[in-house]
Motif scaffolding. Structure first.
Motif, PDB file in Angstrom:
ATOM      1  N   VAL A 276       6.999 -11.865  -1.487  1.00 58.51           N
ATOM      2  CA  VAL A 276       6.837 -11.427  -2.866  1.00 58.51           C
ATOM      3  C   VAL A 276       7.685  -9.955  -3.196  1.00 58.51           C
ATOM      4  O   VAL A 276       7.473  -9.048  -2.744  1.00 58.51           O
ATOM      5  N   ASN A 277       8.564 -10.443  -3.806  1.00 55.19           N
ATOM      6  CA  ASN A 277       9.501  -9.346  -4.301  1.00 55.19           C
ATOM      7  C   ASN A 277       9.508  -8.682  -5.574  1.00 55.19           C
ATOM      8  O   ASN A 277      10.618  -8.734  -6.342  1.00 55.19           O
ATOM      9  N   ALA A 278       8.171  -8.756  -6.185  1.00 58.75           N
ATOM     10  CA  ALA A 278       8.108  -8.302  -7.443  1.00 58.75           C
ATOM     11  C   ALA A 278       6.789  -7.671  -7.590  1.00 58.75           C
ATOM     12  O   ALA A 278       5.950  -7.670  -6.661  1.00 58.75           O
ATOM     13  N   PRO A 279       6.496  -6.941  -8.656  1.00 61.88           N
ATOM     14  CA  PRO A 279       5.280  -6.407  -8.717  1.00 61.88           C
ATOM     15  C   PRO A 279       4.017  -6.984  -8.810  1.00 61.88           C
ATOM     16  O   PRO A 279       3.977  -7.957  -9.488  1.00 61.88           O
ATOM     17  N   PRO A 418       5.449   9.195   3.601  1.00 62.15           N
ATOM     18  CA  PRO A 418       5.900   8.816   5.102  1.00 62.15           C
ATOM     19  C   PRO A 418       4.551   8.334   5.851  1.00 62.15           C
ATOM     20  O   PRO A 418       4.616   8.071   7.043  1.00 62.15           O
ATOM     21  N   SER A 419       3.530   7.833   5.079  1.00 63.23           N
ATOM     22  CA  SER A 419       2.304   7.025   5.772  1.00 63.23           C
ATOM     23  C   SER A 419       2.942   5.607   6.053  1.00 63.23           C
ATOM     24  O   SER A 419       3.914   5.026   5.407  1.00 63.23           O
ATOM     25  N   PRO A 420       2.448   5.033   7.072  1.00 62.84           N
ATOM     26  CA  PRO A 420       3.000   3.473   7.401  1.00 62.84           C
ATOM     27  C   PRO A 420       2.914   2.635   6.211  1.00 62.84           C
ATOM     28  O   PRO A 420       1.854   2.825   5.297  1.00 62.84           O
ATOM     29  N   ILE A 421       3.677   1.852   6.061  1.00 62.22           N
ATOM     30  CA  ILE A 421       3.554   0.801   4.862  1.00 62.22           C
ATOM     31  C   ILE A 421       3.296  -0.307   5.223  1.00 62.22           C
ATOM     32  O   ILE A 421       3.804  -1.009   6.156  1.00 62.22           O
ATOM     33  N   VAL A 422       2.222  -1.058   4.646  1.00 65.63           N
ATOM     34  CA  VAL A 422       1.797  -2.349   5.069  1.00 65.63           C
ATOM     35  C   VAL A 422       2.167  -3.248   4.313  1.00 65.63           C
ATOM     36  O   VAL A 422       2.135  -3.309   2.931  1.00 65.63           O
ATOM     37  N   ILE A 423       2.752  -4.643   4.480  1.00 64.35           N
ATOM     38  CA  ILE A 423       3.612  -5.356   3.880  1.00 64.35           C
ATOM     39  C   ILE A 423       2.702  -6.797   3.731  1.00 64.35           C
ATOM     40  O   ILE A 423       2.852  -7.672   3.027  1.00 64.35           O
ATOM     41  N   GLU A 429       0.270 -13.054   8.747  1.00 62.82           N
ATOM     42  CA  GLU A 429       0.076 -13.696   7.285  1.00 62.82           C
ATOM     43  C   GLU A 429       1.477 -14.215   6.901  1.00 62.82           C
ATOM     44  O   GLU A 429       2.320 -13.467   7.027  1.00 62.82           O
ATOM     45  N   PRO A 430       1.118 -15.519   6.265  1.00 55.56           N
ATOM     46  CA  PRO A 430       2.628 -16.142   5.899  1.00 55.56           C
ATOM     47  C   PRO A 430       3.066 -15.636   4.497  1.00 55.56           C
ATOM     48  O   PRO A 430       4.301 -15.984   4.555  1.00 55.56           O
ATOM     49  N   VAL A 431       2.421 -14.651   3.893  1.00 52.33           N
ATOM     50  CA  VAL A 431       3.051 -13.845   2.630  1.00 52.33           C
ATOM     51  C   VAL A 431       3.013 -12.790   2.836  1.00 52.33           C
ATOM     52  O   VAL A 431       1.986 -11.978   3.272  1.00 52.33           O
ATOM     53  N   ALA A 432       4.186 -12.023   2.590  1.00 52.39           N
ATOM     54  CA  ALA A 432       4.429 -10.663   2.585  1.00 52.39           C
ATOM     55  C   ALA A 432       4.909 -10.108   1.509  1.00 52.39           C
ATOM     56  O   ALA A 432       5.423 -10.807   0.761  1.00 52.39           O
ATOM     57  N   SER A 433       4.342  -8.947   1.050  1.00 53.12           N
ATOM     58  CA  SER A 433       4.825  -8.149  -0.150  1.00 53.12           C
ATOM     59  C   SER A 433       5.553  -7.044   0.248  1.00 53.12           C
ATOM     60  O   SER A 433       5.331  -6.357   1.008  1.00 53.12           O
ATOM     61  N   LEU A 434       6.622  -6.815  -0.766  1.00 48.08           N
ATOM     62  CA  LEU A 434       7.678  -5.455  -0.548  1.00 48.08           C
ATOM     63  C   LEU A 434       7.094  -4.472  -1.697  1.00 48.08           C
ATOM     64  O   LEU A 434       7.353  -4.641  -2.803  1.00 48.08           O
ATOM     65  N   PRO A 435       6.027  -3.741  -1.166  1.00 48.03           N
ATOM     66  CA  PRO A 435       5.692  -2.673  -2.276  1.00 48.03           C
ATOM     67  C   PRO A 435       6.503  -1.603  -2.638  1.00 48.03           C
ATOM     68  O   PRO A 435       6.741  -0.518  -1.988  1.00 48.03           O
ATOM     69  N   ARG A 436       7.391  -1.811  -3.725  1.00 45.75           N
ATOM     70  CA  ARG A 436       8.362  -0.666  -3.872  1.00 45.75           C
ATOM     71  C   ARG A 436       7.702   0.583  -4.467  1.00 45.75           C
ATOM     72  O   ARG A 436       8.450   1.729  -4.114  1.00 45.75           O
ATOM     73  N   ASP A 437       6.567   0.563  -4.733  1.00 51.75           N
ATOM     74  CA  ASP A 437       5.734   2.072  -5.283  1.00 51.75           C
ATOM     75  C   ASP A 437       5.663   2.867  -3.760  1.00 51.75           C
ATOM     76  O   ASP A 437       5.572   4.007  -3.897  1.00 51.75           O
ATOM     77  N   ALA A 438       5.530   2.065  -2.745  1.00 52.96           N
ATOM     78  CA  ALA A 438       5.322   2.871  -1.410  1.00 52.96           C
ATOM     79  C   ALA A 438       6.623   3.552  -1.156  1.00 52.96           C
ATOM     80  O   ALA A 438       6.453   4.805  -0.247  1.00 52.96           O
ATOM     81  N   VAL A 439       7.754   3.319  -1.627  1.00 53.46           N
ATOM     82  CA  VAL A 439       8.920   4.097  -1.129  1.00 53.46           C
ATOM     83  C   VAL A 439       9.642   4.557  -2.284  1.00 53.46           C
ATOM     84  O   VAL A 439      10.727   5.207  -2.277  1.00 53.46           O
ATOM     85  N   ALA A 440       8.904   4.588  -3.530  1.00 57.93           N
ATOM     86  CA  ALA A 440       9.223   5.029  -4.825  1.00 57.93           C
ATOM     87  C   ALA A 440       9.856   6.441  -4.723  1.00 57.93           C
ATOM     88  O   ALA A 440      10.937   7.006  -5.320  1.00 57.93           O
TER      89      ALA A 440
END
Length: 463
Positions: A276-279, A418-423, A429-440
């Motif tokens: 999931v590469n969207a909000p 710099p806290s670890p980012i959970v996807i 899990e077969p579905v991963a999310s890319l949380p752009r807010d975590a690296v904003a």
């Protein structure tokens, strides 16, 4: 995951890939390249509205310096971008300008920036040299950490330390203790270079944002688009596919493979993994509007901010000669509510008599985009007082339902780099999310690294 009513007698057509990427934001393109390089079949599914938006509106505001072993240079090599393509990235002494009410500073390599601080009366010569030297050193240490330390995982905040001192690495005192115009100079950059809404970057991210410009900037010497265009071209060279979605869909699972069921065509797109590469909350809202089930991994607070971008075309003669291709502008007219204006100047396909400008700013999500666009146009005209009929604003593109790179969200308290980012909510899990807010807080470098590392993590599991 919901099964979408798929039964054994289903006559739906199933199309299969190894990885299905939903959304066209930069992190997903980076992840897709790393996966495709490992031989995985990749599909990038874009919302039709997003895919149709002007290319200039899809590109990042400013690219960090290509020289000196920076994040961008390392990523281009890791993505296998051919040398002939990498040569289109041109190093520039000046990364961008900072336009304050009473000063216009060129920001770039260390010596230039120090001279600018002195010339505009923001610092004395010795102080300016010491400040830029310390900022460059600290930013280099953060860069090394970014390239050598995984972003993804679980656990507590990973401290960045000064070599041999064991102290958290933050901003130099000359930055944290700055006052007056010098403080405004730093604040405008931190708000303009990050992808945050109301919050401010952490000290480590602030160090990287301010210090990365001291290696200069990067231009793109091509009329074929910028970084986003190059990454898409690389994906196509790796035989990845791009398809647009202009209809409702829902998440399904068939034969333990996740995917989406498109309501109109009546077919299923499946992958061994879905990214999931969207909000997530925007996608959840779209599913609710279509009366479709909402998977738990999409739940979360809706983005509270939006970045509105306006495309303008001007006769080149009305553009100030001293204006650099990238500038951060302090709003002068009071019509915008948050942060600086990003102003990007591009060559025009109509020839040298014209210039294309992209002006953008962050505003609360509920603010009408038309109102923000009017304020942006007024600010640009204020900067170019003799434009009159020689500057024209283009129409705002349609607002996407779910594939919305313009959505801006601040990370929740205690989360984000710099806290670890959970996807993923659980292992494998077969579905991963890319949380752009975590690296904003890290701006474009954070988005590149998030996609790069997520792609590497997933390709190991799919091997």
């Amino acid at each position: 995951m919901p099964r979408g009513g798929l039964g054994a007698d289903s006559t739906l057509r199933a199309r299969r890939w190894d990885v299905l990427i939903l959304g066209s934001a930069l992190p997903g393109l980076a992840a897709g390249i790393r996966l495709a390089m490992a031989g995985h079949r990749v599909l990038v599914a874009e919302e039709d509205v997003t895919a149709a938006s002007p290319k200039l509106l899809q590109e990042p505001f400013a690219l960090p310096g290509i020289l000196g072993g920076g994040v961008l240079d390392a990523a281009l090599q890791a993505f296998g971008i051919p040398m002939i393509e990498r040569r289109r990235f041109e190093p520039r002494t000046i990364a961008y300008q900072v336009l304050l009410p009473e000063a216009r500073l060129d920001v770039g390599d260390r010596d230039l920036t120090a001279r600018e601080l002195v010339a505009w009366g923001l610092a004395k010569p010795d102080d300016a040299r010491a400040l830029t030297h310390e900022l460059e050193r600290a930013a280099g240490a953060v860069r090394t950490h970014l390239l050598e330390t995984p972003m993804l995982g679980r656990g507590s905040r990973r401290a960045l330390s000064r070599a041999g001192e064991g102290q958290a690495l933050g901003l130099p005192d000359a930055v944290t203790q700055a006052e007056g115009e010098l403080a405004d100079f730093f604040d405008l950059q931190l708000r303009g270079l990050s992808e945050l809404g109301a919050s401010r970057p952490c000290p480590e991210a602030s160090t990287r944002l301010l210090g990365s410009a001291l290696s200069g900037g990067t231009g793109f010497g091509s009329d074929e688009g910028g970084l986003i265009g190059l990454l898409k071209k690389r994906l196509e060279a790796l035989h990845a596919e791009f398809r647009t979605i202009g209809c409702p869909f829902e998440f399904v699972e068939l034969g333990q493979h996740p995917g989406i069921l498109r309501a109109g065509p009546g077919d299923v797109w499946l992958g061994r993994a879905v990214i999931v590469n969207a909000p997530g909350p925007r996608l959840a809202a779209a599913l609710r509007g279509w009366d479709k089930p909402v998977p738990g991994f999409l739940e979360g607070p809706a983005p509270e901010w939006q970045r509105v971008s306006l495309h303008l075309r001007a006769l080149r003669e009305v553009v100030p000669e001293a204006l650099e291709p990238r500038a951060l502008l302090s709003p002068a007219l009071g019509g915008l509510t948050s942060g600086p204006i990003r102003l990007a100047l591009h060559p025009s396909p109509r020839g040298g008599r014209f210039a294309e400008l992209i002006a953008s700013a962050v505003a609360p999500a509920g603010t009408p985009r038309e109102s923000v666009a009017e304020a942006l146009e007024a600010e640009v005209r204020h900067l170019m007082p003799f434009s009159e009929q020689r500057l024209k604003a283009g129409p705002l593109p349609d607002e996407p339902e779910w594939d919305a790179p313009s959505a801006v969200a601040d990370p929740s308290a205690g989360s984000g780099w710099p806290s670890p980012i959970v996807i993923r909510s659980r292992s494998r899990e077969p579905v991963a999310s890319l949380p752009r807010d975590a690296v904003a807080a890290l701006g474009i470098e954070g988005e590149i690294l998030l996609g790069w590392q997520a792609g590497d993590a997933l390709r190991e599991e799919l091997a």
